[in-house]
Scaffold this motif. Structure first.
Motif, PDB file in Angstrom:
ATOM      1  N   HIS A  45     -31.235 -12.840  -7.756  1.00 27.47           N
ATOM      2  CA  HIS A  45     -30.214 -12.658  -6.580  1.00 27.47           C
ATOM      3  C   HIS A  45     -29.037 -12.013  -6.984  1.00 27.47           C
ATOM      4  N   VAL A  46     -28.436 -11.087  -6.280  1.00 29.46           N
ATOM      5  CA  VAL A  46     -27.156 -10.175  -6.523  1.00 29.46           C
ATOM      6  C   VAL A  46     -26.320 -10.507  -5.380  1.00 29.46           C
ATOM      7  N   ILE A  47     -25.156 -10.971  -5.427  1.00 31.60           N
ATOM      8  CA  ILE A  47     -24.344 -11.024  -4.234  1.00 31.60           C
ATOM      9  C   ILE A  47     -22.835 -10.272  -4.588  1.00 31.60           C
ATOM     10  N   PHE A  48     -22.572  -9.501  -3.679  1.00 31.52           N
ATOM     11  CA  PHE A  48     -21.287  -8.930  -3.708  1.00 31.52           C
ATOM     12  C   PHE A  48     -20.385  -9.856  -2.897  1.00 31.52           C
ATOM     13  N   ALA A  49     -19.098 -10.099  -3.282  1.00 30.99           N
ATOM     14  CA  ALA A  49     -18.339 -10.866  -2.487  1.00 30.99           C
ATOM     15  C   ALA A  49     -16.856 -10.436  -2.602  1.00 30.99           C
ATOM     16  N   GLY A  50     -16.057 -10.446  -1.405  1.00 31.75           N
ATOM     17  CA  GLY A  50     -14.657  -9.957  -1.618  1.00 31.75           C
ATOM     18  C   GLY A  50     -13.786 -10.701  -0.440  1.00 31.75           C
ATOM     19  N   HIS A  51     -12.723 -10.805  -0.675  1.00 28.24           N
ATOM     20  CA  HIS A  51     -11.827 -11.377   0.339  1.00 28.24           C
ATOM     21  C   HIS A  51     -10.503 -10.275   0.644  1.00 28.24           C
ATOM     22  N   SER A  52     -10.170 -10.073   2.005  1.00 30.86           N
ATOM     23  CA  SER A  52      -8.888  -9.349   2.072  1.00 30.86           C
ATOM     24  C   SER A  52      -9.364  -7.876   1.786  1.00 30.86           C
ATOM     25  N   GLY A  53      -8.563  -7.350   0.972  1.00 30.65           N
ATOM     26  CA  GLY A  53      -8.768  -5.884   0.529  1.00 30.65           C
ATOM     27  C   GLY A  53     -10.246  -5.823  -0.370  1.00 30.65           C
ATOM     28  N   GLY A  54     -10.652  -6.897  -0.995  1.00 31.16           N
ATOM     29  CA  GLY A  54     -11.860  -6.980  -1.768  1.00 31.16           C
ATOM     30  C   GLY A  54     -12.832  -7.013  -0.570  1.00 31.16           C
ATOM     31  N   GLY A  55     -12.752  -7.645   0.553  1.00 26.77           N
ATOM     32  CA  GLY A  55     -13.579  -7.757   1.643  1.00 26.77           C
ATOM     33  C   GLY A  55     -13.822  -6.481   2.186  1.00 26.77           C
ATOM     34  N   GLN A  56     -12.698  -5.758   2.205  1.00 26.52           N
ATOM     35  CA  GLN A  56     -12.813  -4.211   2.978  1.00 26.52           C
ATOM     36  C   GLN A  56     -13.697  -3.483   1.737  1.00 26.52           C
ATOM     37  N   ASP A  72      -3.042 -14.444  12.794  1.00 24.99           N
ATOM     38  CA  ASP A  72      -1.563 -13.637  13.025  1.00 24.99           C
ATOM     39  C   ASP A  72      -1.601 -12.280  13.000  1.00 24.99           C
ATOM     40  N   PRO A  73      -0.978 -11.580  14.113  1.00 27.60           N
ATOM     41  CA  PRO A  73      -1.012 -10.104  14.191  1.00 27.60           C
ATOM     42  C   PRO A  73      -0.011  -9.532  13.318  1.00 27.60           C
ATOM     43  N   ARG A  74       0.724 -10.374  12.729  1.00 24.52           N
ATOM     44  CA  ARG A  74       1.966  -9.921  12.121  1.00 24.52           C
ATOM     45  C   ARG A  74       1.879 -10.671  10.564  1.00 24.52           C
ATOM     46  N   GLN A  75       0.663 -10.956   9.939  1.00 24.98           N
ATOM     47  CA  GLN A  75       0.524 -11.524   8.777  1.00 24.98           C
ATOM     48  C   GLN A  75       0.741 -10.451   7.715  1.00 24.98           C
ATOM     49  N   LYS A  76       1.521 -10.584   6.522  1.00 24.67           N
ATOM     50  CA  LYS A  76       2.050  -9.618   5.850  1.00 24.67           C
ATOM     51  C   LYS A  76       1.033  -8.756   5.361  1.00 24.67           C
ATOM     52  N   ALA A  77      -0.250  -9.294   4.762  1.00 27.77           N
ATOM     53  CA  ALA A  77      -1.179  -8.379   4.246  1.00 27.77           C
ATOM     54  C   ALA A  77      -2.179  -7.786   5.307  1.00 27.77           C
ATOM     55  N   ASP A 137      -3.339  -4.984   7.860  1.00 30.88           N
ATOM     56  CA  ASP A 137      -3.210  -3.685   7.968  1.00 30.88           C
ATOM     57  C   ASP A 137      -2.766  -3.484   9.445  1.00 30.88           C
ATOM     58  N   GLN A 138      -1.605  -2.969   9.562  1.00 28.90           N
ATOM     59  CA  GLN A 138      -1.130  -2.904  11.097  1.00 28.90           C
ATOM     60  C   GLN A 138      -0.909  -1.456  11.373  1.00 28.90           C
ATOM     61  N   SER A 139      -1.546  -0.442  11.001  1.00 30.74           N
ATOM     62  CA  SER A 139      -1.663   0.940  10.953  1.00 30.74           C
ATOM     63  C   SER A 139      -2.437   1.024  12.422  1.00 30.74           C
ATOM     64  N   CYS A 140      -2.139   2.208  13.167  1.00 27.47           N
ATOM     65  CA  CYS A 140      -2.710   2.747  14.429  1.00 27.47           C
ATOM     66  C   CYS A 140      -4.404   2.504  14.304  1.00 27.47           C
ATOM     67  N   PRO A 141      -4.920   2.944  13.314  1.00 28.74           N
ATOM     68  CA  PRO A 141      -6.549   2.980  13.223  1.00 28.74           C
ATOM     69  C   PRO A 141      -7.040   1.660  13.047  1.00 28.74           C
ATOM     70  N   ALA A 142      -6.162   0.712  12.101  1.00 30.67           N
ATOM     71  CA  ALA A 142      -6.514  -0.871  12.217  1.00 30.67           C
ATOM     72  C   ALA A 142      -6.314  -1.297  13.483  1.00 30.67           C
ATOM     73  N   GLU A 143      -5.294  -1.094  14.203  1.00 30.26           N
ATOM     74  CA  GLU A 143      -4.810  -2.037  15.410  1.00 30.26           C
ATOM     75  C   GLU A 143      -6.095  -1.452  16.463  1.00 30.26           C
ATOM     76  N   ALA A 144      -6.536  -0.335  16.392  1.00 34.59           N
ATOM     77  CA  ALA A 144      -7.533   0.040  17.288  1.00 34.59           C
ATOM     78  C   ALA A 144      -8.747  -0.729  17.393  1.00 34.59           C
ATOM     79  N   GLN A 145      -8.931  -1.849  16.198  1.00 34.35           N
ATOM     80  CA  GLN A 145     -10.021  -2.400  15.922  1.00 34.35           C
ATOM     81  C   GLN A 145      -9.846  -3.743  16.507  1.00 34.35           C
ATOM     82  N   GLY A 146      -8.603  -4.171  16.944  1.00 35.53           N
ATOM     83  CA  GLY A 146      -8.075  -5.413  17.335  1.00 35.53           C
ATOM     84  C   GLY A 146      -6.823  -5.832  16.858  1.00 35.53           C
ATOM     85  N   PRO A 147      -6.217  -7.029  17.544  1.00 35.32           N
ATOM     86  CA  PRO A 147      -4.812  -7.094  17.229  1.00 35.32           C
ATOM     87  C   PRO A 147      -4.600  -8.092  15.845  1.00 35.32           C
TER      88      PRO A 147
END
Length: 351
Positions: free
Chosen positions: A175-186, A278-283, A285-295
């Motif tokens: 088994h090989v598993i890649f795992a990431g959270h937040s930026g790592g999830g990206q 939280d749509p204003r969570q500090k980490a 991504d609140q750029s327009c391309p990210a906001e286009a995917q949801g709040p």
């Protein structure tokens, strides 16, 4: 008052600082992820490239330079924007221990945490010139390192895969598993789209999985978004890493249709904290391309999975689990019942 004081100090010394230093200091005030990391791993792996040899830093739980016949499971955990691979390596250790407490056989687990460094991490440090480094967050999107060789961050993950696929080193790996959270999830989600070398594992019957926890955004395969987007008002919303336009060199040799066909065959577990809304969570991504995917993250995760299901009604081996009561917390997400189920096949993850 603390923020005002910091800005006032910046202004007071601004006239005495070079423009580049002013920009760097301002970036540190507004962007904590653009501060030098506190720790760089002493463990290194070599990559040979057409431009010459390079090394990258990583944490690893065993001496993988030697044959490891007892290893049956490898978990590659990717840090977030802070590039704090040591913290994520510790979270991976906690997840392993939690899985063991639930009865999982973790004795054959290898933990790996690569560290993607930024150029600013070398300030004031005596690090070797052949250690890979990227411009700011370029590593998150698969861009090439700026030194010492133009190596994509995805090619670094390929190098790890190639090491794991070496049956003289890991004859019993299953088994090989890649795992990431937040930026790592990206990173994990985009690598699941982009990966070239994981086929070497599949040919040997090795199960490959991707655990994508609470990223700010996802890579869409066409211009469809939860709501129609005015491209003039939101330029770049369909550019990589949000969409398929202007893909980096690592992906440019394949069409969006080819990338999508490979992606939907991969085993992907999406996770998001139920309180990570939280749509204003500090980490976030609140750029327009990210906001286009949801709040916010919960909405973006749900929208992306619905998007894939609509495009592939025949069914895909990908699911989303919302972890109740958890906000934007990497340690809690990676040790949650659903993360442990995805990484170690433990019970207890209720859809």
């Amino acid at each position: 008052m603390a923020v005002f004081g910091a800005l006032a100090s910046l202004g007071a010394f601004g006239a005495m600082m070079p423009a580049s230093a002013q920009a760097a200091t301002a970036a540190h005030v507004y962007n904590p992820h653009l501060r030098p990391v506190s720790q760089i791993s002493d463990t290194r792996m070599r990559i040979d490239t057409p431009a010459g040899a390079a090394e990258f830093a990583l944490y690893v739980s065993r001496d993988w330079a030697q044959p490891q016949p007892e290893v049956t499971r490898a978990i590659i955990v990717i840090h977030g924007k802070l590039r704090n691979a040591d913290t994520y390596f510790h979270s991976a250790e906690q997840a392993r221990d939690a899985a063991r407490a639930q009865g999982a056989d973790t004795a054959g687990t290898l933990l790996i945490a690569p560290q993607f460094l930024a150029t600013l991490d070398f300030a004031g440090r005596d690090e070797p010139a052949d250690l890979l480094r990227w411009h700011e967050n370029g590593w998150m999107a698969g861009e090439n390192a700026v030194a010492p060789a133009p190596v994509s961050s995805y090619a670094v993950l390929d190098a790890i895969v190639a090491r794991l696929a070496d049956r003289t080193r890991f004859p019993n790996l299953r088994h090989v598993i890649f795992a990431g959270h937040s930026g790592g999830g990206q990173v994990v989600q985009r690598y699941a789209v982009a990966a070239r070398e994981t086929g070497a594992l599949a040919r040997d019957g090795i199960d490959v999985r991707y655990v994508v926890s609470s990223p700010s955004s996802y890579a869409y395969f066409d211009a469809t978004r939860p709501e129609p987007v005015d491209a003039n008002a939101c330029p770049g919303f369909d550019d990589w890493k949000y969409g398929m336009q202007k893909r980096p060199a690592y992906l440019a040799d394949r069409t969006p249709a080819q990338l999508e066909a490979a992606y939907v065959k991969r085993r992907v577990q999406y996770l998001v904290g139920g309180n990570d809304n939280d749509p204003r969570q500090k980490a976030l991504d609140q750029s327009c391309p990210a906001e286009a995917q949801g709040p916010q993250r919960v909405a973006r995760a749900q929208a992306y999975v619905h998007y894939l299901q609509a495009r592939h009604p025949e069914g895909i081996d990908q699911r989303l689990d919302v972890v109740p009561g958890v906000g934007h917390n990497g340690a809690r997400m990676l040790t949650s019942a659903c993360a442990l189920a995805a990484m170690y096949d433990t019970p207890g993850c209720t859809p």
